[in-house]
Design a protein around this motif. Structure first.
Motif, short mmCIF file in Angstrom:
data_model
loop_
_atom_site.label_atom_id
_atom_site.label_comp_id
_atom_site.label_asym_id
_atom_site.label_seq_id
_atom_site.Cartn_x
_atom_site.Cartn_y
_atom_site.Cartn_z
N MET A 71 12.91 -68.32 -28.80
CA MET A 71 12.33 -67.11 -28.21
C MET A 71 12.88 -66.89 -26.80
O MET A 71 12.90 -67.83 -26.00
N PRO A 72 13.32 -65.68 -26.46
CA PRO A 72 13.72 -65.41 -25.07
C PRO A 72 12.54 -65.60 -24.13
O PRO A 72 11.39 -65.32 -24.51
N ARG A 73 12.80 -66.03 -22.90
CA ARG A 73 11.72 -66.32 -21.96
C ARG A 73 10.96 -65.06 -21.54
O ARG A 73 9.80 -65.13 -21.13
N TRP A 74 11.62 -63.89 -21.61
CA TRP A 74 10.96 -62.65 -21.19
C TRP A 74 9.99 -62.11 -22.23
O TRP A 74 9.27 -61.13 -21.98
N THR A 75 9.92 -62.73 -23.41
CA THR A 75 9.02 -62.25 -24.48
C THR A 75 7.57 -62.21 -24.02
O THR A 75 6.80 -61.33 -24.41
N VAL A 76 7.19 -63.17 -23.19
CA VAL A 76 5.81 -63.25 -22.69
C VAL A 76 5.43 -61.97 -21.95
O VAL A 76 4.37 -61.38 -22.19
N GLY A 77 6.31 -61.52 -21.04
CA GLY A 77 6.06 -60.29 -20.29
C GLY A 77 5.99 -59.07 -21.19
O GLY A 77 5.13 -58.19 -21.02
N TYR A 78 6.87 -59.04 -22.19
CA TYR A 78 6.92 -57.90 -23.13
C TYR A 78 5.62 -57.80 -23.92
O TYR A 78 5.01 -56.72 -24.02
N VAL A 79 5.16 -58.93 -24.46
CA VAL A 79 3.93 -58.93 -25.28
C VAL A 79 2.70 -58.63 -24.42
O VAL A 79 1.81 -57.88 -24.83
N THR A 80 2.67 -59.19 -23.21
CA THR A 80 1.55 -58.93 -22.29
C THR A 80 1.44 -57.44 -22.01
O THR A 80 0.33 -56.88 -22.04
N ARG A 81 2.57 -56.80 -21.74
CA ARG A 81 2.57 -55.36 -21.47
C ARG A 81 2.05 -54.55 -22.65
O ARG A 81 1.22 -53.66 -22.50
N GLU A 82 2.50 -54.91 -23.85
CA GLU A 82 2.09 -54.16 -25.04
C GLU A 82 0.58 -54.29 -25.27
O GLU A 82 -0.08 -53.32 -25.62
N ILE A 83 0.04 -55.51 -25.08
CA ILE A 83 -1.40 -55.72 -25.27
C ILE A 83 -2.20 -54.91 -24.26
O ILE A 83 -3.18 -54.24 -24.61
N LEU A 84 -1.78 -54.96 -22.99
CA LEU A 84 -2.49 -54.23 -21.94
C LEU A 84 -2.46 -52.72 -22.18
O LEU A 84 -3.48 -52.04 -22.08
N ASN A 172 10.56 -63.63 -12.38
CA ASN A 172 11.70 -62.76 -12.76
C ASN A 172 11.73 -62.52 -14.27
O ASN A 172 11.99 -61.41 -14.73
N ASP A 173 11.45 -63.59 -15.05
CA ASP A 173 11.40 -63.45 -16.51
C ASP A 173 10.27 -62.53 -16.93
O ASP A 173 10.42 -61.70 -17.84
N LEU A 174 9.12 -62.70 -16.27
CA LEU A 174 7.96 -61.86 -16.59
C LEU A 174 8.27 -60.39 -16.26
O LEU A 174 7.98 -59.49 -17.06
N GLU A 175 8.88 -60.17 -15.10
CA GLU A 175 9.22 -58.80 -14.68
C GLU A 175 10.20 -58.15 -15.67
O GLU A 175 10.02 -56.99 -16.04
N TYR A 176 11.19 -58.91 -16.11
CA TYR A 176 12.16 -58.37 -17.08
C TYR A 176 11.46 -58.00 -18.39
O TYR A 176 11.73 -56.95 -18.97
N GLY A 177 10.56 -58.87 -18.83
CA GLY A 177 9.81 -58.61 -20.07
C GLY A 177 8.91 -57.39 -19.96
O GLY A 177 8.81 -56.60 -20.91
N LEU A 178 8.29 -57.21 -18.78
CA LEU A 178 7.43 -56.04 -18.58
C LEU A 178 8.21 -54.73 -18.63
O LEU A 178 7.69 -53.69 -19.03
N GLN A 179 9.49 -54.79 -18.22
CA GLN A 179 10.32 -53.58 -18.19
C GLN A 179 11.10 -53.37 -19.50
O GLN A 179 11.55 -52.26 -19.77
N TYR A 180 11.23 -54.41 -20.30
CA TYR A 180 12.10 -54.36 -21.49
C TYR A 180 11.59 -53.36 -22.52
O TYR A 180 10.44 -53.40 -22.93
N MET A 181 12.44 -52.44 -22.92
CA MET A 181 12.15 -51.43 -23.95
C MET A 181 10.81 -50.73 -23.70
O MET A 181 9.97 -50.59 -24.59
N PHE A 182 10.61 -50.31 -22.45
CA PHE A 182 9.36 -49.63 -22.08
C PHE A 182 9.28 -48.26 -22.75
O PHE A 182 10.22 -47.48 -22.70
N VAL A 183 8.14 -47.98 -23.38
CA VAL A 183 7.93 -46.69 -24.06
C VAL A 183 6.83 -45.94 -23.30
O VAL A 183 5.67 -46.36 -23.29
N GLU A 184 7.20 -44.83 -22.67
CA GLU A 184 6.25 -44.07 -21.85
C GLU A 184 5.07 -43.54 -22.68
O GLU A 184 3.95 -43.43 -22.18
N TRP A 185 5.32 -43.23 -23.96
CA TRP A 185 4.28 -42.67 -24.83
C TRP A 185 3.07 -43.59 -24.95
O TRP A 185 1.94 -43.14 -25.12
N PHE A 186 3.29 -44.92 -24.82
CA PHE A 186 2.19 -45.88 -24.93
C PHE A 186 1.14 -45.65 -23.83
O PHE A 186 -0.06 -45.83 -24.06
N ILE A 187 1.60 -45.28 -22.63
CA ILE A 187 0.66 -45.01 -21.54
C ILE A 187 -0.15 -43.75 -21.85
O ILE A 187 -1.36 -43.71 -21.66
#
Length: 247
Positions: A71-84, A172-187
């Motif tokens: 698993m890439p290390r930034w996955t944690v940030g990506y999943v956290t963002r999607e849940i929030l 830095n890994d968390l920040e990259y994950g939070l920004q990765y494939m960001f979809v504005e529609w989710f907000i």
């Protein structure tokens, strides 16, 4: 079944009275500002606190549960963002607010009904349903997108706090994950869902408070019924809205 249909009918009739034309807009505006402070501003603290800790806990749990060399290390940030964005800051936060705000509205209107203040307004020729309930619904719907925004930011700060102070992972890994494939529609999905939930909380809680029959014990029961009914309706509408918005 008959009792449920009767309750729905009474609710719809009350909403019809609530959304009838106001007599004096200046009077309603004063009530609206007061309700924004009571229902919205006073809820900011609990929203920030809960969101901060939930953001931190989500990050730690995901880091522990999906840690893998594959698993890439930034996955944690990506999943956290999607849940929030998709669930916590709209749906779960509104369930929490149903407990705080819903019980507040139901007990306030229930006390007014029991102490005959609502009857006094009716005798004075005031449309009590519109005067008391409409400002609450308008205030709740107005302020909920701001509370959702605060919740998202507090959750993200909580996630970063686990990196800065607990050393769970690299910021830095968390920040990259939070920004990765960001979809504005989710907000926008979060905001749209929260508007429906805000209406449910304010209108259902007002209904149970406004239609109290009995003494002070009935006020407590109506407050409980308001929270339970609001929570069930929020979960049901969350299911429907998620399917419509994301399907």
């Amino acid at each position: 079944m008959h009792k449920a249909l009767k309750t729905v009918g009474r609710y719809l009739l009350l909403m019809k009275r609530t959304f009838s034309r106001p007599e004096r807009l200046s009077m309603y505006f004063k009530q609206y500002i007061k309700e924004i402070e009571q229902l919205g501003v006073n809820s900011i603290g609990i929203v920030l606190l809960i969101s901060f800790f939930i953001g931190a806990v989500i990050t730690i749990q995901i880091k522990l549960n999906i840690e893998s060399p594959w698993m890439p290390r930034w996955t944690v940030g990506y999943v956290t963002r999607e849940i929030l964005l998709l669930e916590f800051s709209s749906s779960i936060m509104c369930l929490i607010l149903a407990g705080k705000v819903g019980s507040n509205i139901a007990s306030e209107l229930g006390t007014m009904r029991v102490t005959q203040q609502i009857d006094a307004l009716e005798i004075m020729g005031v449309n009590s349903a519109s005067y008391l309930i409409l400002p609450k619904i308008a205030a709740m719907v107005s302020v909920i997108p701001i509370l959702v925004t605060f919740s998202i930011f507090a959750g993200i700060i909580g996630a970063f706090a686990t990196c800065w102070f607990a050393g769970v992972m690299s910021a830095n890994d968390l920040e990259y994950g939070l920004q990765y494939m960001f979809v504005e529609w989710f907000i926008w999905c979060s905001f749209i869902k929260s508007l429906f939930f805000a209406f449910i909380i304010a209108s259902v809680s007002s209904f149970f408070g406004y239609t109290v029959e009995g003494g002070s014990i009935a006020v407590g029961k109506s407050s409980t019924d308001a929270v339970v009914s609001s929570s069930v309706l929020i979960l049901f509408s969350d299911l429907v809205l998620t399917k419509l918005l994301m399907g």
